[in-house]
Scaffold this motif. Structure first.
Motif, PDB file in Angstrom:
ATOM      1  N   ASN A  28      -9.421 -10.389  -1.654  1.00 23.96           N
ATOM      2  CA  ASN A  28      -8.562 -10.735  -2.783  1.00 23.96           C
ATOM      3  C   ASN A  28      -7.261 -11.392  -2.326  1.00 23.96           C
ATOM      4  O   ASN A  28      -6.730 -12.280  -2.999  1.00 23.96           O
ATOM      5  CB  ASN A  28      -8.256  -9.497  -3.620  1.00 23.96           C
ATOM      6  N   SER A  47       0.820  -1.218   0.000  1.00 22.56           N
ATOM      7  CA  SER A  47       0.000   0.000   0.000  1.00 22.56           C
ATOM      8  C   SER A  47       0.850   1.262   0.000  1.00 22.56           C
ATOM      9  O   SER A  47       0.454   2.288  -0.546  1.00 22.56           O
ATOM     10  CB  SER A  47      -0.939   0.001   1.214  1.00 22.56           C
ATOM     11  N   THR A  87      -7.367  -5.963  -1.023  1.00 22.53           N
ATOM     12  CA  THR A  87      -8.320  -6.213   0.058  1.00 22.53           C
ATOM     13  C   THR A  87      -8.078  -7.584   0.657  1.00 22.53           C
ATOM     14  O   THR A  87      -7.437  -8.457   0.054  1.00 22.53           O
ATOM     15  CB  THR A  87      -9.757  -6.161  -0.470  1.00 22.53           C
ATOM     16  N   ASP A 111       0.647   2.225  -6.501  1.00 26.27           N
ATOM     17  CA  ASP A 111      -0.685   2.793  -6.683  1.00 26.27           C
ATOM     18  C   ASP A 111      -1.576   1.892  -7.526  1.00 26.27           C
ATOM     19  O   ASP A 111      -2.737   2.213  -7.777  1.00 26.27           O
ATOM     20  CB  ASP A 111      -0.615   4.199  -7.306  1.00 26.27           C
ATOM     21  N   TRP A 112      -1.038   0.741  -7.937  1.00 25.41           N
ATOM     22  CA  TRP A 112      -1.797  -0.238  -8.723  1.00 25.41           C
ATOM     23  C   TRP A 112      -1.216  -1.611  -8.409  1.00 25.41           C
ATOM     24  O   TRP A 112       0.001  -1.742  -8.224  1.00 25.41           O
ATOM     25  CB  TRP A 112      -1.646   0.080 -10.210  1.00 25.41           C
ATOM     26  N   GLY A 144      -5.920  -3.631 -10.321  1.00 19.35           N
ATOM     27  CA  GLY A 144      -6.563  -2.330 -10.272  1.00 19.35           C
ATOM     28  C   GLY A 144      -5.896  -1.436  -9.252  1.00 19.35           C
ATOM     29  O   GLY A 144      -4.834  -1.770  -8.700  1.00 19.35           O
ATOM     30  N   PRO A 145      -6.471  -0.266  -8.976  1.00 21.03           N
ATOM     31  CA  PRO A 145      -5.903   0.653  -7.979  1.00 21.03           C
ATOM     32  C   PRO A 145      -5.740  -0.045  -6.634  1.00 21.03           C
ATOM     33  O   PRO A 145      -6.622  -0.807  -6.205  1.00 21.03           O
ATOM     34  CB  PRO A 145      -6.945   1.771  -7.907  1.00 21.03           C
ATOM     35  N   THR A 146      -4.640   0.201  -5.977  1.00 16.45           N
ATOM     36  CA  THR A 146      -4.314  -0.511  -4.744  1.00 16.45           C
ATOM     37  C   THR A 146      -5.404  -0.369  -3.691  1.00 16.45           C
ATOM     38  O   THR A 146      -5.783  -1.359  -3.038  1.00 16.45           O
ATOM     39  CB  THR A 146      -2.983   0.002  -4.173  1.00 16.45           C
ATOM     40  N   GLU A 147      -5.942   0.839  -3.532  1.00 20.34           N
ATOM     41  CA  GLU A 147      -6.932   1.052  -2.480  1.00 20.34           C
ATOM     42  C   GLU A 147      -8.220   0.269  -2.724  1.00 20.34           C
ATOM     43  O   GLU A 147      -8.980   0.003  -1.794  1.00 20.34           O
ATOM     44  CB  GLU A 147      -7.248   2.543  -2.312  1.00 20.34           C
ATOM     45  N   LYS A 148      -8.462  -0.132  -3.974  1.00 26.66           N
ATOM     46  CA  LYS A 148      -9.677  -0.887  -4.296  1.00 26.66           C
ATOM     47  C   LYS A 148      -9.447  -2.391  -4.365  1.00 26.66           C
ATOM     48  O   LYS A 148     -10.332  -3.183  -4.031  1.00 26.66           O
ATOM     49  CB  LYS A 148     -10.257  -0.403  -5.626  1.00 26.66           C
ATOM     50  N   VAL A 149      -8.255  -2.792  -4.802  1.00 32.17           N
ATOM     51  CA  VAL A 149      -7.998  -4.203  -5.097  1.00 32.17           C
ATOM     52  C   VAL A 149      -7.252  -4.929  -3.977  1.00 32.17           C
ATOM     53  O   VAL A 149      -7.459  -6.122  -3.761  1.00 32.17           O
ATOM     54  CB  VAL A 149      -7.211  -4.317  -6.424  1.00 32.17           C
TER      55      VAL A 149
END
Length: 251
Positions: A228, A201, A225, A205-206, A218-223
């Motif tokens: 995942n 993180s 998790t 950024d991806w 995808g974008p780190t903050e979204k993917v």
């Protein structure tokens, strides 16, 4: 928008056993991208396959909309340090000059212009004073910096780096991440095989998550998790998280 890397149904097999199967993804421009997954997931195989360094069983790879062979000059590569013969009798400057051969060809010898550029690249990684040193005499972190300088000398548009932080000290790791961020600021795209979940993180950024197949990207903050990560690492996830917490405590 230009797409630096587009992969469609990529399958790579060793002795008829699939290592990566039906991987499809697109990488956006100007991002610092972490490729993560467990040992044996095919991360290094992926970046070698897209560059044609190993045979591909099926699928297509495009660099900025064209086959890799037509875009080779746009690509820079930093292999795993363990895969390099560091006893080969050559000095630091000559290693970095290898990064200029794509423009020169193998017949023309590097001129003063190329040598000045190679020294500038060494300056960027803090290794100019070692230009005349034999590569076998360098520490692991210094060797990694030299290979980064060679990649910079290629003046590429998209870079593939295979675990550039492995086996280096904290100071070298911070210097490398600063260098990568500078490349991103220049509009380059950088893909990095990475194993330390604790810094994902912070650094990227991806992210691309692999485990013999494409799990997510995808974008780190979204993917990046827990869901995942569980899909990617399975039962190894808790052990990895506990190891990261112990390492953080030691620091």
């Amino acid at each position: 928008m230009a797409i630096p890397l587009s992969v469609q149904d990529l399958t790579i097999a060793y002795q008829k056993k699939p290592v990566l199967k039906n991987v499809s993804l697109q990488i956006p421009e100007g991002k610092l991208i972490g490729i993560i997954g467990p040992n044996g997931a095919g991360k290094s195989t992926f970046i070698k396959g897209v560059q044609g360094l190993i045979p591909v069983a099926a699928g297509t790879v495009e660099i900025y909309g064209k086959p890799f062979k037509k875009q080779r000059s746009l690509v820079g590569y930093v292999p795993q340090r363990e895969s390099v013969d560091w006893d080969f009798p050559t000095d630091v400057l000559d290693v970095v000059l290898m990064g200029t051969y794509g423009r020169l060809g193998w017949i023309r010898r590097p001129s003063k212009k190329e040598k000045a550029w190679a020294l500038e690249c060494l300056e960027k990684v803090g290794m100019r004073e070692y230009a005349d040193r034999q590569i076998s005499q360098l520490s692991g972190g210094q060797q990694q910096r030299v290979f980064l300088a060679r990649a910079l000398a290629q003046d590429a548009t998209i870079y593939f780096m295979d675990e550039p932080f492995a086996g280096v000290d904290v100071a070298t790791e911070k210097a490398i991440i600063a260098l990568l961020n500078n490349l991103i600021a220049e509009g380059k795209t950088v893909l990095v095989v990475h194993h330390d979940l604790q810094t994902v993180s912070e650094y990227f950024d991806w992210v691309v998550m692999l485990n013999r197949r494409h799990i997510a990207s995808g974008p780190t903050e979204k993917v990046f998790t827990h869901e995942n990560l569980q899909k990617t690492y399975g039962g190894k996830l808790q052990f990895l998280q506990q190891s990261s917490m112990l390492a953080a405590g030691e620091e």
